[in-house]
Scaffold this motif. Structure first.
Motif, PDB file in Angstrom:
ATOM      1  N   GLU A 224     -15.944  36.734  11.912  1.00  0.00           N
ATOM      2  CA  GLU A 224     -15.181  37.982  11.981  1.00  0.00           C
ATOM      3  C   GLU A 224     -15.625  38.817  13.191  1.00  0.00           C
ATOM      4  N   VAL A 225     -16.046  38.137  14.235  1.00  0.00           N
ATOM      5  CA  VAL A 225     -16.453  38.839  15.445  1.00  0.00           C
ATOM      6  C   VAL A 225     -15.302  39.682  15.989  1.00  0.00           C
ATOM      7  N   GLN A 226     -14.101  39.127  15.993  1.00  0.00           N
ATOM      8  CA  GLN A 226     -12.944  39.857  16.522  1.00  0.00           C
ATOM      9  C   GLN A 226     -12.164  40.599  15.447  1.00  0.00           C
ATOM     10  N   THR A 227     -12.194  40.123  14.206  1.00  0.00           N
ATOM     11  CA  THR A 227     -11.391  40.740  13.151  1.00  0.00           C
ATOM     12  C   THR A 227     -12.142  41.810  12.377  1.00  0.00           C
ATOM     13  N   GLY A 228     -13.452  41.923  12.583  1.00  0.00           N
ATOM     14  CA  GLY A 228     -14.251  42.809  11.749  1.00  0.00           C
ATOM     15  C   GLY A 228     -14.241  44.258  12.162  1.00  0.00           C
ATOM     16  N   VAL A 229     -14.748  45.104  11.269  1.00  0.00           N
ATOM     17  CA  VAL A 229     -14.930  46.551  11.467  1.00  0.00           C
ATOM     18  C   VAL A 229     -13.595  47.236  11.742  1.00  0.00           C
ATOM     19  N   GLY A 230     -12.652  47.003  10.835  1.00  0.00           N
ATOM     20  CA  GLY A 230     -11.404  47.761  10.840  1.00  0.00           C
ATOM     21  C   GLY A 230     -10.269  47.174  11.631  1.00  0.00           C
ATOM     22  N   ARG A 231     -10.510  46.148  12.414  1.00  0.00           N
ATOM     23  CA  ARG A 231      -9.492  45.646  13.338  1.00  0.00           C
ATOM     24  C   ARG A 231      -8.212  45.229  12.627  1.00  0.00           C
ATOM     25  N   THR A 232      -8.302  44.659  11.421  1.00  0.00           N
ATOM     26  CA  THR A 232      -7.113  44.165  10.717  1.00  0.00           C
ATOM     27  C   THR A 232      -6.522  45.179   9.738  1.00  0.00           C
ATOM     28  N   GLY A 233      -7.125  46.362   9.645  1.00  0.00           N
ATOM     29  CA  GLY A 233      -6.689  47.338   8.660  1.00  0.00           C
ATOM     30  C   GLY A 233      -7.493  47.302   7.385  1.00  0.00           C
ATOM     31  N   SER A 234      -8.385  46.336   7.261  1.00  0.00           N
ATOM     32  CA  SER A 234      -9.434  46.304   6.242  1.00  0.00           C
ATOM     33  C   SER A 234     -10.757  46.334   6.986  1.00  0.00           C
ATOM     34  N   LEU A 235     -11.844  46.736   6.307  1.00  0.00           N
ATOM     35  CA  LEU A 235     -13.111  46.777   7.026  1.00  0.00           C
ATOM     36  C   LEU A 235     -13.422  45.402   7.594  1.00  0.00           C
ATOM     37  N   TYR A 236     -13.286  44.365   6.785  1.00  0.00           N
ATOM     38  CA  TYR A 236     -13.359  42.980   7.254  1.00  0.00           C
ATOM     39  C   TYR A 236     -12.142  42.229   6.733  1.00  0.00           C
ATOM     40  N   ALA A 237     -11.697  41.237   7.488  1.00  0.00           N
ATOM     41  CA  ALA A 237     -10.461  40.542   7.136  1.00  0.00           C
ATOM     42  C   ALA A 237     -10.564  39.793   5.823  1.00  0.00           C
ATOM     43  N   TYR A 238     -11.762  39.374   5.422  1.00  0.00           N
ATOM     44  CA  TYR A 238     -11.882  38.666   4.142  1.00  0.00           C
ATOM     45  C   TYR A 238     -11.404  39.551   2.996  1.00  0.00           C
ATOM     46  N   MET A 239     -11.526  40.870   3.140  1.00  0.00           N
ATOM     47  CA  MET A 239     -11.055  41.796   2.115  1.00  0.00           C
ATOM     48  C   MET A 239      -9.532  41.799   2.050  1.00  0.00           C
ATOM     49  N   LEU A 304      -8.906  56.139   8.104  1.00  0.00           N
ATOM     50  CA  LEU A 304      -8.860  55.401   9.360  1.00  0.00           C
ATOM     51  C   LEU A 304      -8.229  54.027   9.158  1.00  0.00           C
ATOM     52  N   LEU A 305      -8.584  53.329   8.075  1.00  0.00           N
ATOM     53  CA  LEU A 305      -8.040  51.998   7.853  1.00  0.00           C
ATOM     54  C   LEU A 305      -6.538  52.042   7.600  1.00  0.00           C
ATOM     55  N   GLU A 306      -6.081  53.069   6.891  1.00  0.00           N
ATOM     56  CA  GLU A 306      -4.638  53.232   6.706  1.00  0.00           C
ATOM     57  C   GLU A 306      -3.969  53.530   8.043  1.00  0.00           C
ATOM     58  N   GLY A 307      -4.654  54.281   8.902  1.00  0.00           N
ATOM     59  CA  GLY A 307      -4.122  54.561  10.228  1.00  0.00           C
ATOM     60  C   GLY A 307      -3.947  53.300  11.054  1.00  0.00           C
ATOM     61  N   VAL A 308      -4.857  52.350  10.913  1.00  0.00           N
ATOM     62  CA  VAL A 308      -4.722  51.073  11.615  1.00  0.00           C
ATOM     63  C   VAL A 308      -3.465  50.350  11.151  1.00  0.00           C
ATOM     64  N   ARG A 309      -3.238  50.336   9.856  1.00  0.00           N
ATOM     65  CA  ARG A 309      -2.050  49.653   9.328  1.00  0.00           C
ATOM     66  C   ARG A 309      -0.765  50.337   9.801  1.00  0.00           C
ATOM     67  N   GLN A 310      -0.780  51.659   9.877  1.00  0.00           N
ATOM     68  CA  GLN A 310       0.398  52.378  10.371  1.00  0.00           C
ATOM     69  C   GLN A 310       0.635  52.097  11.850  1.00  0.00           C
ATOM     70  N   ARG A 311      -0.439  52.066  12.630  1.00  0.00           N
ATOM     71  CA  ARG A 311      -0.301  51.777  14.054  1.00  0.00           C
ATOM     72  C   ARG A 311       0.192  50.356  14.277  1.00  0.00           C
ATOM     73  N   HIS A 312      -0.233  49.441  13.424  1.00  0.00           N
ATOM     74  CA  HIS A 312       0.278  48.069  13.499  1.00  0.00           C
ATOM     75  C   HIS A 312       1.797  48.068  13.394  1.00  0.00           C
ATOM     76  N   GLN A 313       2.317  48.751  12.410  1.00  0.00           N
ATOM     77  CA  GLN A 313       3.762  48.744  12.216  1.00  0.00           C
ATOM     78  C   GLN A 313       4.480  49.403  13.377  1.00  0.00           C
ATOM     79  N   HIS A 314       3.872  50.451  13.929  1.00  0.00           N
ATOM     80  CA  HIS A 314       4.486  51.121  15.089  1.00  0.00           C
ATOM     81  C   HIS A 314       4.536  50.165  16.280  1.00  0.00           C
ATOM     82  N   PHE A 315       3.428  49.463  16.526  1.00  0.00           N
ATOM     83  CA  PHE A 315       3.411  48.474  17.598  1.00  0.00           C
ATOM     84  C   PHE A 315       4.473  47.411  17.384  1.00  0.00           C
TER      85      PHE A 315
END
Length: 406
Positions: A224-239, A304-315
């Protein structure tokens, strides 16, 4: 007197491992950056997904400056408060019970693979050494990690490579299941292949790997080097997937741009590595602990994590609109703020052409192979910066198409 430098000096002084952009970034704030000539860029590259909170975030600067005034480095013969606090934050936030800190994602994956080999040897003897990885994977540039990566072009020149590493197609559970047996010590997989083209795993694929690792007493390692710490909208993608690994590697966003990596695991598995079996001089130093701790405090919040998911949809909405006008992309995919646009077959191999055109328009972005444009901006990028950046992106694409360069 400070010596003046130019981009051309790179070609004279540096080992030619990279082909950097023709400009030299000089300063940045938020999601904007300026080069030495004063030209402004919007940053959709994010230091290759590392600048989780953009450039020069005030809270990260404060954490770094406060720690720098106290203690920089002691080495692994001592511990320090910031790194212990960061370990506890990660343990409290994830499945993990033990942490190991290093300097990069490659080092975190190296530690995970060494852990897996030793765990296998301890439990099943030297024959329990097989590692399963996946085509087009990327796990780092050490000899062990580049061998586990599924891109032969990056490993073949360094043969002989570490043995007993096998590859099958990503997302192909049937092919993987045929190779996971009692000789397997580990399966290493990215929940989203980053360098391999921004390809998300299917949940049934990861769940199937989990089941087969359990059946054969093999460790499931999530890179999870690239997907971790909020990148996917969860703290880690496994979640996001609801599939828990035995070992997880983290870096990039963990330091918000400051070098730090981590390997997380359980107590039982972690005890495999006793005193002297692995180590690092710089890993887990107080500066990295202070910055990483502040990053986690800021990122690991529902807002913040919800904000990532919202920004994803905007993108995604904006990119789909661009594609409706230009018909450049075969597929737009990804999770959170790790997004890839795969070029249609008639434009194959032209991702870097568009990348260079975007830079000319004042936009920094990434590729993921010759056919995929990759976006990995700050997790808190403003909507205005998204919109303006995508306007620059569309203009660059139109310029390239109009000049017949695609």
């Amino acid at each position: 007197m400070t010596q003046s430098v130019t981009r051309e000096d790179f070609d004279t002084w540096m080992v030619p491992l990279y082909a950097p952009a023709p400009f030299i970034p000089d300063r940045g704030f938020g999601s904007r950056l300026w080069d030495k000539e004063g030209k402004e860029y919007i940053d959709f590259a994010g230091g290759i997904a590392a600048n989780a909170l953009g450039h020069a975030h005030p809270a990260l600067r404060q954490a770094l400056e406060q720690q720098a005034a106290k203690l920089w480095h002691t080495g692994n013969g001592y511990t320090n408060e910031p790194i212990l606090r960061l370990a506890k934050q990660l343990i409290d936030a994830t499945f993990a019970e033990r942490a190991f800190f290093c300097n990069s994602g490659a080092e975190a994956n190296e530690a995970a693979l060494k852990l897996a080999r030793k765990y296998g040897h301890d439990r099943g003897g030297p024959e329990k050494s097989a590692i399963l990885a996946f085509d087009r994977a990327f796990h780092g540039r050490t000899l062990f990690t580049v061998s586990a990566g599924g891109q032969p072009a990056w490993s073949r020149d360094f043969a002989p490579l570490p043995p007993d590493i096998h590859h099958v197609p990503y997302n192909d559970l049937e092919a993987a299941a045929k190779l996971i047996d009692d000789r397997t010590c580990a399966v290493i997989v990215e929940p989203v292949q980053g360098e391999g083209g921004v390809i998300p795993a299917r949940r049934e694929f990861l769940a199937g790997l989990r089941e087969r690792c359990d059946r054969h007493d093999a460790l499931l390692i999530f890179d999870e080097v690239q997907t971790g710490v909020g990148r996917t909208g969860s703290l880690y993608a496994y979640m996001h997937y609801g599939v828990t690994p035995d070992v997880l590697t983290s870096a990039k966003a963990l330091g918000g741009g400051f070098p730090v990596g981590a390997m997380l695991t359980t107590d039982v598995i972690g005890r495999t590595l006793g005193v002297g079996t692995h180590g690092t001089t710089w890993g887990g130093n107080p500066l990295a602990g202070a910055v990483g701790g502040r990053v986690l405090e800021l990122v690991n919040t529902p807002e913040l994590l919800e904000g990532v998911r919202q920004r994803h949809q905007h993108f995604i909405t904006r990119l789909q609109a661009i594609n409706a006008r230009l018909a450049l992309f075969r597929e737009i995919r990804g999770l959170g703020l790790l997004i890839g646009c795969e070029l249609r077959p008639e434009y194959a191999g032209q991702a870097k052409t568009i990348l260079r055109a975007a830079a000319a328009e004042g936009l920094m972005m990434l590729v993921a192979g010759p056919d995929v444009l990759r976006f990995a901006p700050s997790l808190i990028i403003d909507e205005q910066d998204i919109d303006e950046g995508l306007e620059r992106f569309e203009h660059a694409c139109r310029n390239v198409v109009g000049e017949g360069r695609l």
